[in-house]
Design an enzyme around this catalytic site. Structure first.
Site: not given
Length: 229
Positions: A49, A79, A81, A121, A158, A189
Site C-alpha cells: 500500500r 490496515c 493505509t 505511513t 513485518k 499503523c
C-alpha cells in the site's frame, strides 16, 4: 444472532492476528456460540500500500466482493493505509466498512488534545491529516529522516522483529512526536502497537486497531448501528 463480520486482512499477517485476538477478547461470551462469526481473507499478497500505483485497490475490492458473497454483512480492515481504498471496497461489496481512521480521530478529539501525533505511513498520514482537520485538530508528523526511520523499523516488524531494539526505536519515534508538541499520539499503523505500549510514552496513546476491534464487537452485536453506505 450477531452480524457476520468480514475482515480484509494480511496487511500484515501479525497485525491481523492481533486484531482477531482482541476481537475475541472483547466479545462477552460464555460459550462458543456467543462469539461473532468472522469471515477472514488473510491475504499477504495484497500489493504494498506504500508503493504508488502498485494496484492494491483492485485486489482489496475483489477481496471485499468475495467476503460479501460468502455472507459477510459488515466489513473491517485492520490496515490504516489501505483505508485510502475504502470507497472502492464499499462499492465493490455493497457492504458498510467500519472506519478505523475515523474512530481513532474521534478518540483523539475526545482526549481534549489540539495537536495529535501520528505514527503511520505517508499514506496513513494523509488520511489522518484530513480526518483530524475536520475536527479542528492539527497533525504532528515526523520529519523526513525520522519518517524514513519509522518505515525501516515498520518493515522489520513485518519481518518478525519484536526485539528490544525495535521497541526502543519505536518508543524514540513516539517521543520525537511529543517533543514536537503532540498532546496525544495515534498508533496509525497496526504494526506499531506490537512493539509500543502506552507506558512508554508520556501522553495518551490511541491504538487504532484496538478501537476497531471494540467497534466491531459493538456493531456486530447490534449495540450500535453499522456505518451507512
Amino acid at each position: 444472532m450477531s452480524l457476520i463480520l468480514g475482515v480484509l486482512g494480511g496487511m500484515g499477517p501479525a497485525a491481523t492476528l492481533d486484531f482477531l485476538a482482541r476481537l475475541q477478547a472483547y466479545t462477552p461470551a460464555e460459550r462458543d456460540q456467543d462469539h461473532i462469526r468472522v469471515l477472514m481473507d488473510l491475504n499477504p499478497q495484497v500489493p504494498d500500500r506504500n508503493v504508488p500505483g502498485a494496484g492494491a485497490g483492485p485486489v482489496l475490492a475483489e477481496m471485499a466482493g468475495g467476503l460479501a458473497g460468502g455472507g459477510a454483512e459488515v466489513l473491517a480492515m485492520p490496515c490504516n493505509t489501505a483505508h485510502a481504498h475504502a470507497d472502492l471496497i464499499v462499492r465493490a461489496s455493497g457492504l458498510p466498512l467500519i472506519d478505523m481512521i475515523g474512530g481513532a480521530a474521534k478518540a483523539a478529539a475526545d482526549t481534549g488534545a489540539r495537536r495529535v501525533g501520528v505514527l503511520g505511513t505517508k499514506g496513513a498520514l494523509r488520511l489522518y491529516r484530513e480526518y483530524l482537520a475536520a475536527r479542528g485538530l492539527g497533525l504532528v508528523a515526523l520529519g523526513a529522516e525520522r519518517q524514513e526511520a519509522f518505515m525501516e523499523v515498520l518493515y522489520r516488524i513485518k519481518g518478525g522483529d519484536r526485539s528490544a531494539q525495535a521497541r526502543a526505536e519505536m518508543a524514540g519515534l513516539a517521543r520525537d512526536l511529543v517533543a514536537e508538541g503532540a498532546e496525544t499520539l495515534i498508533a496509525g499503523c497496526t504494526e506499531a502497537p506490537l512493539v509500543l505500549s502506552p507506558a512508554e510514552v508520556s501522553v495518551p496513546l490511541i491504538d487504532a486497531g484496538d478501537l476497531l476491534a471494540r467497534r466491531c464487537v459493538a456493531v456486530c452485536l447490534e449495540r450500535e448501528p453499522p456505518p451507512s453506505i
